[in-house]
Design a protein around this motif. Structure first.
Motif, PDB file in Angstrom:
ATOM      1  N   PHE A   1      -5.340  15.003 -16.787  1.00 35.62           N
ATOM      2  CA  PHE A   1      -3.973  14.831 -17.313  1.00 35.62           C
ATOM      3  C   PHE A   1      -3.283  16.173 -17.527  1.00 35.62           C
ATOM      4  O   PHE A   1      -2.056  16.277 -17.410  1.00 35.62           O
ATOM      5  N   GLN A   2      -4.043  17.225 -17.862  1.00 37.42           N
ATOM      6  CA  GLN A   2      -3.428  18.546 -18.011  1.00 37.42           C
ATOM      7  C   GLN A   2      -2.983  19.101 -16.658  1.00 37.42           C
ATOM      8  O   GLN A   2      -2.013  19.860 -16.581  1.00 37.42           O
ATOM      9  N   ALA A   3      -3.695  18.708 -15.601  1.00 32.23           N
ATOM     10  CA  ALA A   3      -3.311  19.182 -14.264  1.00 32.23           C
ATOM     11  C   ALA A   3      -2.185  18.365 -13.658  1.00 32.23           C
ATOM     12  O   ALA A   3      -1.602  18.761 -12.636  1.00 32.23           O
ATOM     13  N   ALA A   4      -1.860  17.231 -14.253  1.00 36.91           N
ATOM     14  CA  ALA A   4      -0.791  16.378 -13.721  1.00 36.91           C
ATOM     15  C   ALA A   4       0.570  17.044 -13.924  1.00 36.91           C
ATOM     16  O   ALA A   4       0.745  17.859 -14.834  1.00 36.91           O
ATOM     17  N   PRO A   5       1.553  16.700 -13.092  1.00 40.48           N
ATOM     18  CA  PRO A   5       2.897  17.270 -13.247  1.00 40.48           C
ATOM     19  C   PRO A   5       3.508  16.912 -14.600  1.00 40.48           C
ATOM     20  O   PRO A   5       3.301  15.811 -15.122  1.00 40.48           O
TER      21      PRO A   5
ATOM     22  N   THR B   1       0.831  -1.203   0.000  1.00 41.75           N
ATOM     23  CA  THR B   1       0.000   0.000   0.000  1.00 41.75           C
ATOM     24  C   THR B   1       0.859   1.244   0.000  1.00 41.75           C
ATOM     25  O   THR B   1       0.552   2.226  -0.688  1.00 41.75           O
ATOM     26  N   GLU B   2       1.943   1.209   0.760  1.00 41.51           N
ATOM     27  CA  GLU B   2       2.833   2.373   0.809  1.00 41.51           C
ATOM     28  C   GLU B   2       3.479   2.610  -0.549  1.00 41.51           C
ATOM     29  O   GLU B   2       3.657   3.758  -0.969  1.00 41.51           O
ATOM     30  N   GLU B   3       3.827   1.524  -1.241  1.00 40.60           N
ATOM     31  CA  GLU B   3       4.427   1.685  -2.571  1.00 40.60           C
ATOM     32  C   GLU B   3       3.433   2.302  -3.554  1.00 40.60           C
ATOM     33  O   GLU B   3       3.797   3.145  -4.373  1.00 40.60           O
ATOM     34  N   MET B   4       2.177   1.885  -3.445  1.00 41.47           N
ATOM     35  CA  MET B   4       1.157   2.445  -4.333  1.00 41.47           C
ATOM     36  C   MET B   4       0.949   3.924  -4.038  1.00 41.47           C
ATOM     37  O   MET B   4       0.836   4.744  -4.951  1.00 41.47           O
ATOM     38  N   LEU B   5       0.910   4.268  -2.719  1.00 37.95           N
ATOM     39  CA  LEU B   5       0.709   5.667  -2.375  1.00 37.95           C
ATOM     40  C   LEU B   5       1.891   6.527  -2.802  1.00 37.95           C
ATOM     41  O   LEU B   5       1.716   7.714  -3.113  1.00 37.95           O
ATOM     42  N   ALA B   6       3.078   5.928  -2.813  1.00 35.34           N
ATOM     43  CA  ALA B   6       4.278   6.686  -3.175  1.00 35.34           C
ATOM     44  C   ALA B   6       4.501   6.740  -4.678  1.00 35.34           C
ATOM     45  O   ALA B   6       5.383   7.468  -5.149  1.00 35.34           O
ATOM     46  N   HIS B   7       3.734   6.025  -5.464  1.00 30.97           N
ATOM     47  CA  HIS B   7       3.929   5.997  -6.921  1.00 30.97           C
ATOM     48  C   HIS B   7       3.574   7.368  -7.512  1.00 30.97           C
ATOM     49  O   HIS B   7       2.574   7.978  -7.122  1.00 30.97           O
ATOM     50  N   PRO B   8       4.397   7.868  -8.446  1.00 31.87           N
ATOM     51  CA  PRO B   8       4.125   9.215  -9.006  1.00 31.87           C
ATOM     52  C   PRO B   8       2.766   9.333  -9.681  1.00 31.87           C
ATOM     53  O   PRO B   8       2.182  10.419  -9.737  1.00 31.87           O
ATOM     54  N   TRP B   9       2.283   8.232 -10.228  1.00 28.93           N
ATOM     55  CA  TRP B   9       1.014   8.283 -10.958  1.00 28.93           C
ATOM     56  C   TRP B   9      -0.207   8.058 -10.052  1.00 28.93           C
ATOM     57  O   TRP B   9      -1.346   8.133 -10.526  1.00 28.93           O
ATOM     58  N   PHE B  10       0.015   7.813  -8.756  1.00 34.70           N
ATOM     59  CA  PHE B  10      -1.117   7.457  -7.895  1.00 34.70           C
ATOM     60  C   PHE B  10      -2.162   8.573  -7.844  1.00 34.70           C
ATOM     61  O   PHE B  10      -3.368   8.337  -8.013  1.00 34.70           O
TER      62      PHE B  10
ATOM     63  N   LEU C   1       5.962  13.736 -15.005  1.00 31.46           N
ATOM     64  CA  LEU C   1       5.515  12.345 -14.933  1.00 31.46           C
ATOM     65  C   LEU C   1       5.958  11.597 -16.185  1.00 31.46           C
ATOM     66  O   LEU C   1       5.893  12.114 -17.299  1.00 31.46           O
ATOM     67  N   ARG C   2       6.346  10.355 -15.982  1.00 30.08           N
ATOM     68  CA  ARG C   2       6.795   9.538 -17.114  1.00 30.08           C
ATOM     69  C   ARG C   2       5.598   9.208 -18.014  1.00 30.08           C
ATOM     70  O   ARG C   2       4.537   8.837 -17.527  1.00 30.08           O
ATOM     71  N   PHE C   3       5.798   9.371 -19.299  1.00 27.72           N
ATOM     72  CA  PHE C   3       4.785   9.091 -20.334  1.00 27.72           C
ATOM     73  C   PHE C   3       3.570  10.033 -20.287  1.00 27.72           C
ATOM     74  O   PHE C   3       2.583   9.772 -20.951  1.00 27.72           O
ATOM     75  N   ILE C   4       3.649  11.107 -19.508  1.00 27.18           N
ATOM     76  CA  ILE C   4       2.482  11.987 -19.421  1.00 27.18           C
ATOM     77  C   ILE C   4       2.178  12.632 -20.780  1.00 27.18           C
ATOM     78  O   ILE C   4       1.013  12.845 -21.152  1.00 27.18           O
ATOM     79  N   GLY C   5       3.234  12.945 -21.555  1.00 28.53           N
ATOM     80  CA  GLY C   5       3.024  13.536 -22.876  1.00 28.53           C
ATOM     81  C   GLY C   5       2.294  12.594 -23.813  1.00 28.53           C
ATOM     82  O   GLY C   5       1.372  12.994 -24.545  1.00 28.53           O
ATOM     83  N   THR C   6       2.702  11.325 -23.788  1.00 28.27           N
ATOM     84  CA  THR C   6       2.048  10.335 -24.646  1.00 28.27           C
ATOM     85  C   THR C   6       0.598  10.125 -24.243  1.00 28.27           C
ATOM     86  O   THR C   6      -0.291  10.015 -25.096  1.00 28.27           O
ATOM     87  N   VAL C   7       0.367  10.082 -22.928  1.00 28.80           N
ATOM     88  CA  VAL C   7      -1.010   9.892 -22.442  1.00 28.80           C
ATOM     89  C   VAL C   7      -1.886  11.076 -22.848  1.00 28.80           C
ATOM     90  O   VAL C   7      -3.035  10.911 -23.297  1.00 28.80           O
ATOM     91  N   ARG C   8      -1.335  12.288 -22.678  1.00 24.50           N
ATOM     92  CA  ARG C   8      -2.102  13.464 -23.076  1.00 24.50           C
ATOM     93  C   ARG C   8      -2.418  13.438 -24.574  1.00 24.50           C
ATOM     94  O   ARG C   8      -3.529  13.758 -24.988  1.00 24.50           O
ATOM     95  N   HIS C   9      -1.413  13.074 -25.367  1.00 20.88           N
ATOM     96  CA  HIS C   9      -1.614  13.026 -26.826  1.00 20.88           C
ATOM     97  C   HIS C   9      -2.678  11.992 -27.202  1.00 20.88           C
ATOM     98  O   HIS C   9      -3.587  12.267 -28.003  1.00 20.88           O
ATOM     99  N   PHE C  10      -2.595  10.821 -26.613  1.00 23.20           N
ATOM    100  CA  PHE C  10      -3.558   9.766 -26.914  1.00 23.20           C
ATOM    101  C   PHE C  10      -4.969  10.173 -26.483  1.00 23.20           C
ATOM    102  O   PHE C  10      -5.948   9.972 -27.218  1.00 23.20           O
ATOM    103  N   ASN C  11      -5.058  10.788 -25.287  1.00 23.92           N
ATOM    104  CA  ASN C  11      -6.364  11.243 -24.820  1.00 23.92           C
ATOM    105  C   ASN C  11      -6.918  12.342 -25.731  1.00 23.92           C
ATOM    106  O   ASN C  11      -8.120  12.396 -26.015  1.00 23.92           O
ATOM    107  N   GLY C  12      -6.020  13.207 -26.201  1.00 29.25           N
ATOM    108  CA  GLY C  12      -6.461  14.269 -27.110  1.00 29.25           C
ATOM    109  C   GLY C  12      -6.979  13.718 -28.431  1.00 29.25           C
ATOM    110  O   GLY C  12      -7.981  14.203 -28.965  1.00 29.25           O
TER     111      GLY C  12
END
Length: 376
Positions: free
Chosen positions: A69-73, A2-11, A76-87
């Motif tokens: 996703f626009q409000a995310a840091p 649980t601690e690892e999940m809470l500490a994950h950047p994407w949580f 974050l790893r792969f945030i650009g790809t996720v934003r592009h795919f969502n767009g």
């Protein structure tokens, strides 16, 4: 774990996404109910809302995810790809929503103007305008949606910029190649606005009689009387002449031509025409008459004019009148049917139909002129 999940950047981002999607679906549910109730007095808008509801169930969650996703840091790893795919998904869904909105609005307009009634001229006008304009608008929306999706790729933007900057000759060639497409697009708008033809109009095109079955964004389908289909480009009806038998009204004046000997009296023929026409259910009660319109060295041409409500009824009425006249002449005045006679000397004092040495050859009795083609 649980601690690892809470500490994950994407949580935090995924948690916000999991909350945003149900919230968006709730907004869709409540907003849909409100819009359906508000637009009920306006059939066209009501049909548009009903048509858009299934697609809006996809669009709203994608909008919510886009905000998350626009409000995310940005680190974050792969945030650009996720934003592009969502767009990309959002553009595609929005394009789909716009197409469904146009289609629903068109269906609502058509529902208010049913064309399956006797006097459907106004309904057919609305039907033609709505279908052509709706298809043109949907085509433009799809092209715009595809262009927006391509512009999200940096490579596509660079290729497009280089082509626009350096491809003068290619642009000319592409313009010439696309000329038929744009010509049909403009012709479709002209047909929708000026309406030289409408759905279910009766036309004579290229010597063929038929009804307008369909008007698409590029061609017109004409259903010929024998169930064949004549396909013509939209530009044909802007650039070339054709006959439209139902431009302002479906009523027609039909003509029947028969040929008779000069000895045929007109009074009984007129009386018989009156009897035939008035007994025919196809006659609309407007007008009929009989006149001798031509005379040759052998026969006289008798023309009967009679009116009917539609072209189909006019054809049936012409056939009924022609058959009735031929039957009347055969039964009551067979001696005055058109004939070609060759007589010997000394026979002039005898009636033409009693000459013993007369050689008689049948002459066509029911020759038509300007009859058109069968309406079925």
């Amino acid at each position: 774990m649980t601690e690892e999940m809470l500490a994950h950047p994407w949580f935090g981002t995924w948690l916000a996404a999991l909350l945003a999607v149900p919230l968006a679906l709730l907004v869709h549910r409540l907003g849909g109910l409100v819009l359906v109730r508000i637009t009920r007095p306006a059939p066209a808008l009501h049909a548009m809302v009903l048509n858009c509801k299934p697609v809006a169930r996809v669009v709203l969650p994608l909008v919510a995810l886009l905000l998350v996703f626009q409000a995310a840091p940005n680190d974050l790893r792969f945030i650009g790809t996720v934003r592009h795919f969502n767009g990309l998904l959002l553009i595609a869904a929005t394009t789909w929503l716009a197409v469904k909105a146009i289609s629903g609005f068109a269906d609502g307009v058509l529902a208010q103007h049913p064309s399956d009634i006797a006097d459907n001229l106004h309904a057919r006008r609305v039907l033609t305008q709505t279908r052509v304009l709706a298809r043109t608008a949907m085509t433009m929306v799809l092209v715009a949606g595809g262009a927006m999706m391509l512009m999200t790729f940096p490579g596509a933007r660079q290729v497009g910029a280089s082509l626009l900057a350096s491809a003068g000759v290619i642009g000319i060639v592409a313009g010439l190649a696309a000329k038929p497409v744009f010509s049909n697009l403009i012709a479709g708008l002209q047909i929708a606005l000026a309406q030289p033809i409408r759905i279910d109009d009766v036309l004579v095109v290229e010597g063929e009689w038929g009804r307008v079955e369909e008007i698409t964004g590029t061609f017109v389908v004409l259903k010929i009387w024998d169930d064949r289909r004549l396909i013509l480009p939209l530009t044909y009806f802007i650039e070339k002449p054709f006959q439209n038998w139902t431009r302002h009204s479906s009523q027609l004046l039909g003509a029947v031509f028969v040929y008779a000997d000069y000895g045929m009296p007109m009074a009984p023929l007129r009386k018989e025409v009156e009897r035939i026409v008035k007994a025919a259910t196809e006659w609309d009660g407007r007008f009929f008459n009989l006149q001798v319109t031509d005379a040759t060295e052998r026969t006289m041409q008798v023309r009967v004019l009679c009116t009917a409500a539609t072209s189909s009824l006019a054809f049936d009425l012409r056939c009924k009148v022609r058959e009735g006249l031929i039957d009347f002449m055969q039964r009551e005045y067979p001696q005055f049917l058109p004939r070609m006679r060759i007589e010997s000397d000394g026979m002039h004092e005898k009636p033409l139909h009693q000459g013993a040495h007369a050689v008689r050859a049948a002459y066509p009795m029911g020759q038509l002129a300007q009859e058109g083609v069968p309406p079925r």
